[in-house]
Motif scaffolding. Structure first.
Motif, PDB file in Angstrom:
ATOM      1  N   SER A 111      -3.742   2.402  -8.104  1.00 33.03           N
ATOM      2  CA  SER A 111      -4.361   1.247  -8.767  1.00 33.03           C
ATOM      3  C   SER A 111      -5.650   0.854  -8.053  1.00 33.03           C
ATOM      4  O   SER A 111      -5.832   1.140  -6.871  1.00 33.03           O
ATOM      5  N   ASP A 112      -6.554   0.198  -8.781  1.00 37.57           N
ATOM      6  CA  ASP A 112      -7.859  -0.125  -8.216  1.00 37.57           C
ATOM      7  C   ASP A 112      -7.780  -1.019  -6.982  1.00 37.57           C
ATOM      8  O   ASP A 112      -8.639  -0.949  -6.109  1.00 37.57           O
ATOM      9  N   THR A 113      -6.760  -1.865  -6.884  1.00 33.15           N
ATOM     10  CA  THR A 113      -6.642  -2.711  -5.691  1.00 33.15           C
ATOM     11  C   THR A 113      -6.255  -1.880  -4.467  1.00 33.15           C
ATOM     12  O   THR A 113      -6.528  -2.267  -3.345  1.00 33.15           O
ATOM     13  N   GLU A 114      -5.638  -0.728  -4.693  1.00 34.48           N
ATOM     14  CA  GLU A 114      -5.221   0.146  -3.586  1.00 34.48           C
ATOM     15  C   GLU A 114      -6.224   1.275  -3.327  1.00 34.48           C
ATOM     16  O   GLU A 114      -5.994   2.127  -2.486  1.00 34.48           O
ATOM     17  N   LEU A 115      -7.327   1.261  -4.059  1.00 35.63           N
ATOM     18  CA  LEU A 115      -8.278   2.374  -4.011  1.00 35.63           C
ATOM     19  C   LEU A 115      -8.915   2.562  -2.638  1.00 35.63           C
ATOM     20  O   LEU A 115      -8.888   3.657  -2.079  1.00 35.63           O
ATOM     21  N   THR A 116      -9.479   1.499  -2.079  1.00 35.83           N
ATOM     22  CA  THR A 116     -10.224   1.614  -0.811  1.00 35.83           C
ATOM     23  C   THR A 116      -9.950   0.426   0.103  1.00 35.83           C
ATOM     24  O   THR A 116     -10.826  -0.027   0.825  1.00 35.83           O
ATOM     25  N   ASN A 117      -8.701  -0.086   0.110  1.00 32.37           N
ATOM     26  CA  ASN A 117      -8.360  -1.269   0.917  1.00 32.37           C
ATOM     27  C   ASN A 117      -7.665  -0.908   2.223  1.00 32.37           C
ATOM     28  O   ASN A 117      -6.685  -1.524   2.610  1.00 32.37           O
ATOM     29  N   GLY A 118      -8.186   0.107   2.905  1.00 34.22           N
ATOM     30  CA  GLY A 118      -7.663   0.498   4.214  1.00 34.22           C
ATOM     31  C   GLY A 118      -8.570   1.574   4.772  1.00 34.22           C
ATOM     32  O   GLY A 118      -9.222   2.284   3.996  1.00 34.22           O
ATOM     33  N   PRO A 119      -8.662   1.707   6.112  1.00 35.23           N
ATOM     34  CA  PRO A 119      -9.612   2.633   6.718  1.00 35.23           C
ATOM     35  C   PRO A 119      -9.413   4.091   6.311  1.00 35.23           C
ATOM     36  O   PRO A 119     -10.389   4.816   6.082  1.00 35.23           O
ATOM     37  N   ALA A 120      -8.157   4.533   6.206  1.00 36.36           N
ATOM     38  CA  ALA A 120      -7.909   5.923   5.817  1.00 36.36           C
ATOM     39  C   ALA A 120      -8.071   6.103   4.308  1.00 36.36           C
ATOM     40  O   ALA A 120      -8.396   7.195   3.834  1.00 36.36           O
ATOM     41  N   LYS A 121      -7.870   5.017   3.556  1.00 32.92           N
ATOM     42  CA  LYS A 121      -8.062   5.081   2.105  1.00 32.92           C
ATOM     43  C   LYS A 121      -9.550   5.236   1.784  1.00 32.92           C
ATOM     44  O   LYS A 121      -9.926   5.980   0.874  1.00 32.92           O
ATOM     45  N   ARG A 139      -9.534  11.333  -6.196  1.00 30.52           N
ATOM     46  CA  ARG A 139      -9.194  11.670  -4.800  1.00 30.52           C
ATOM     47  C   ARG A 139      -8.036  10.817  -4.277  1.00 30.52           C
ATOM     48  O   ARG A 139      -7.293  11.252  -3.397  1.00 30.52           O
ATOM     49  N   ARG A 140      -7.883   9.617  -4.797  1.00 32.02           N
ATOM     50  CA  ARG A 140      -6.809   8.714  -4.366  1.00 32.02           C
ATOM     51  C   ARG A 140      -5.576   8.856  -5.235  1.00 32.02           C
ATOM     52  O   ARG A 140      -4.723   7.978  -5.275  1.00 32.02           O
ATOM     53  N   LYS A 141      -5.481   9.962  -5.972  1.00 27.10           N
ATOM     54  CA  LYS A 141      -4.311  10.261  -6.799  1.00 27.10           C
ATOM     55  C   LYS A 141      -4.016   9.132  -7.779  1.00 27.10           C
ATOM     56  O   LYS A 141      -2.858   8.740  -7.984  1.00 27.10           O
ATOM     57  N   ASN A 142      -5.095   8.583  -8.369  1.00 30.66           N
ATOM     58  CA  ASN A 142      -4.981   7.569  -9.420  1.00 30.66           C
ATOM     59  C   ASN A 142      -4.175   6.335  -9.020  1.00 30.66           C
ATOM     60  O   ASN A 142      -3.496   5.740  -9.845  1.00 30.66           O
TER      61      ASN A 142
END
Length: 181
Positions: free
Chosen positions: A114-124, A109-112
């Motif tokens: 990187s793992d550090t960018e996966l869920t580090n923001g409210p909209a993410k 769903r996050r278009k692959n």
DNA sequence: ATGGGGATCGTCT
DNA sequence: GACGATCCCCATC
């Protein structure tokens, strides 16, 4: 849920370390451990409820334990947990989680990213967990959304800072971040 | 690793 | 008609 009926600032701190999960249509759980939150209250000029009740913010006026989702910047959804007493108009924004469940689906769903960018923001977080306006007003615990207490027995180190992305009441230390993650 | 600017549309004035 | 509780891309270091 008892923990959610307290003041949003207290709840924002208390929810750090809890698991925030959604159940997918196939029954699988998706989500992770809450690592960053922010509190918003009606006495606070940065809050959506500052100017009173509207169609958009009505769920923030209670009861506690419901999901408040809003659409922003023409692109993004952000998810909150409603807190406090009836008519308080407050909620806790989930800003970041540490992914623990269904990593593959979230990466997809996050278009692959990187793992550090996966869920580090409210909209993410909303992108990864597929949370949208369709979830507005959902009740936590007996539907799609679940909150599970922290499994950590040792005390967590939590840092308080000012909130992100706001232009009013910027001085309040109502952002809480889990350290050593 | 960090910072600036554009995208984009629902909500409220 | 203006403005976001943001993200992404690209430039630069």
């Amino acid at each position: 849920m008892k923990i959610l009926k307290k003041d949003a600032v207290r709840v924002a701190r208390d929810l750090i370390g809890w698991q925030f999960l959604v159940r997918e249509n196939d029954g699988q759980l998706t989500g992770g451990i809450i690592t960053e939150t922010e509190a918003y209250k009606s006495t606070d000029a940065a809050s959506h409820t500052y100017k009173g009740k509207t169609a958009r913010n009505s769920v923030m006026f209670g009861p506690a334990g419901k999901i408040y989702v809003y659409f922003t910047y023409g692109k993004h959804w952000c998810v909150n947990i409603v807190t406090g007493k009836e008519d308080d108009g407050q909620a806790v924004l989930i800003r970041s989680i540490q992914a623990t469940h269904n990593l593959e689906l979230m990466r997809q769903r996050r278009k692959n990213k990187s793992d550090t960018e996966l869920t580090n923001g409210p909209a993410k977080v909303c992108q990864a967990m597929a949370i949208t306006g369709a979830d507005y007003g959902q009740i936590i615990g007996n539907g799609r959304f679940f909150l599970l207490p922290s499994k950590k027995t040792n005390k967590l180190t939590i840092k308080a800072t000012t909130r992100i992305g706001i232009t009013r009441d910027t001085h309040r230390m109502w952002r809480f971040i889990l350290q050593n993650r």
